[in-house]
Enzyme design. Structure first.
Site, PDB file in Angstrom:
ATOM      1  N   CYS A 137      25.196-103.005 -29.198  1.00  0.00           N
ATOM      2  CA  CYS A 137      26.483-103.012 -29.882  1.00  0.00           C
ATOM      3  C   CYS A 137      27.072-104.431 -29.869  1.00  0.00           C
ATOM      4  CB  CYS A 137      27.430-101.967 -29.290  1.00  0.00           C
ATOM      5  SG  CYS A 137      28.857-101.600 -30.372  1.00  0.00           S
ATOM      6  N   HIS A 143      24.270 -97.259 -30.355  1.00  0.00           N
ATOM      7  CA  HIS A 143      24.239 -97.059 -28.905  1.00  0.00           C
ATOM      8  C   HIS A 143      23.051 -96.180 -28.538  1.00  0.00           C
ATOM      9  CE1 HIS A 143      28.107 -98.821 -27.583  1.00  0.00           C
ATOM     10  NE2 HIS A 143      28.493 -98.532 -28.818  1.00  0.00           N
ATOM     11  N   GLU A 174      22.086 -95.338 -25.655  1.00  0.00           N
ATOM     12  CA  GLU A 174      22.453 -94.459 -24.543  1.00  0.00           C
ATOM     13  C   GLU A 174      23.237 -93.239 -25.010  1.00  0.00           C
ATOM     14  OE1 GLU A 174      26.047 -97.156 -24.941  1.00  0.00           O
ATOM     15  OE2 GLU A 174      23.885 -97.271 -25.283  1.00  0.00           O
TER      16      GLU A 174
END
Length: 211
Positions: free
Chosen positions: A86, A191, A193
Site C-alpha cells: 500500500c 493489501h 494481508e
C-alpha cells in the site's frame, strides 16, 4: 532460518501484516518487527507496510534514525528481496503529490497522485475488492489470474514513469497500477494481508522469491 524485517515506523497495518507473514512462514522464516538499523541491514528480506498519507508516512520513515540507510544497504547493497505494501509501495516513487509535493525513496521512478474518476458517482477513497488485469509474467505476480480479486483501500496510486515496471493493473473509475517491480524490489497497492487466499499466496511466493 531466514529473517524478514517488517519495518516499524508507525504504520497502521503493521500487526495485520506481521500476523499474515507469520501464518504463512510456517517455521521457514522469522518475522522481526523492527526499526533497528542493524537488524534491517542484516535481514534476508525486507517488508515495508503502510497506511495513511504519503507525506506523513515518509516523515515517519525518515524519523527512524538510520532506517532508510539500512534498507538501502540490504536491498541495494546486498540485493535482498523487498516488498512494499500500500503506502509502502507508494514510497518507492520519486515523489508523492498528496498535500503538496514530497520526495519519496526514488527506487522506482514515478509519482503518486490522486485517483480522479471521471464519473462523480465513483467514490474515493477506493475501498473493497477489485479484479487484477494485465498481469505480467513475473515470479510474484504471474500466478494471479486476470480477473482475480484482491482488497484495496486507498485514495492515491503510484504511476511509474516506465510502464515496464507495472506488474498488474486494477480499475476504479480509471485504470491504475496495482503492482510494481524492478529487480529485487516489488510493491502492491492492495493489501495481501486482507486479501485472503490470493494475498497469502503472494506473501508465500515473496518468502520463496529469488530475484
Amino acid at each position: 532460518m531466514q529473517s524478514v524485517a517488517l519495518i516499524d515506523y508507525g504504520s497502521g497495518n503493521l500487526r495485520s501484516a506481521e500476523k499474515a507473514l507469520a501464518r504463512i512462514a510456517e517455521g521457514t522464516a522469522e518475522i522481526v518487527v523492527t526499526h533497528d538499523p542493524d537488524l534491517i541491514a542484516k535481514a534476508d528480506r525486507v517488508v515495508l507496510p503502510g497506511v495513511g498519507a504519503f507525506a506523513s508516512c515518509m516523515a515517519g520513515l525518515q524519523a527512524r534514525a538510520g532506517v532508510i540507510e539500512a534498507m538501502e544497504a540490504a536491498v541495494h547493497g546486498r540485493g535482498v528481496p523487498f516488498l512494499g505494501i500500500c503506502v509502502g509501495m507508494q514510497l518507492l516513487a520519486s515523489r508523492g503529490l498528496e498535500f503538496g509535493e514530497t520526495p519519496g525513496l526514488g527506487w522506482i521512478p514515478g509519482e503518486v497522485r490522486k485517483l480522479e474518476p471521471a464519473d462523480p458517482a465513483i467514490k474515493i477513497p477506493h475501498m473493497g475488492w477489485n479484479a487484477l488485469s494485465d498481469v505480467a509474467d513475473h515470479p510474484l505476480f504471474a500466478p494471479f489470474r486476470n480477473g482475480e480479486a484482491v482488497y484495496f483501500t486507498h485514495s492515491f496510486a503510484f504511476f511509474p514513469s516506465d510502464p515496464a515496471d507495472v506488474m498488474a493493473y486494477a480499475e476504479h473509475g480509471d485504470r491504475f497500477p496495482a503492482a510494481v517491480a524492478r529487480g529485487n524490489v516489488a510493491g502492491v497497492q492492495f493489501h495481501p494481508e486482507k486479501s485472503q487466499k490470493p494475498g497469502l499466496a503472494l506473501l508465500k511466493r515473496f518468502l520463496e522469491w529469488r530475484p
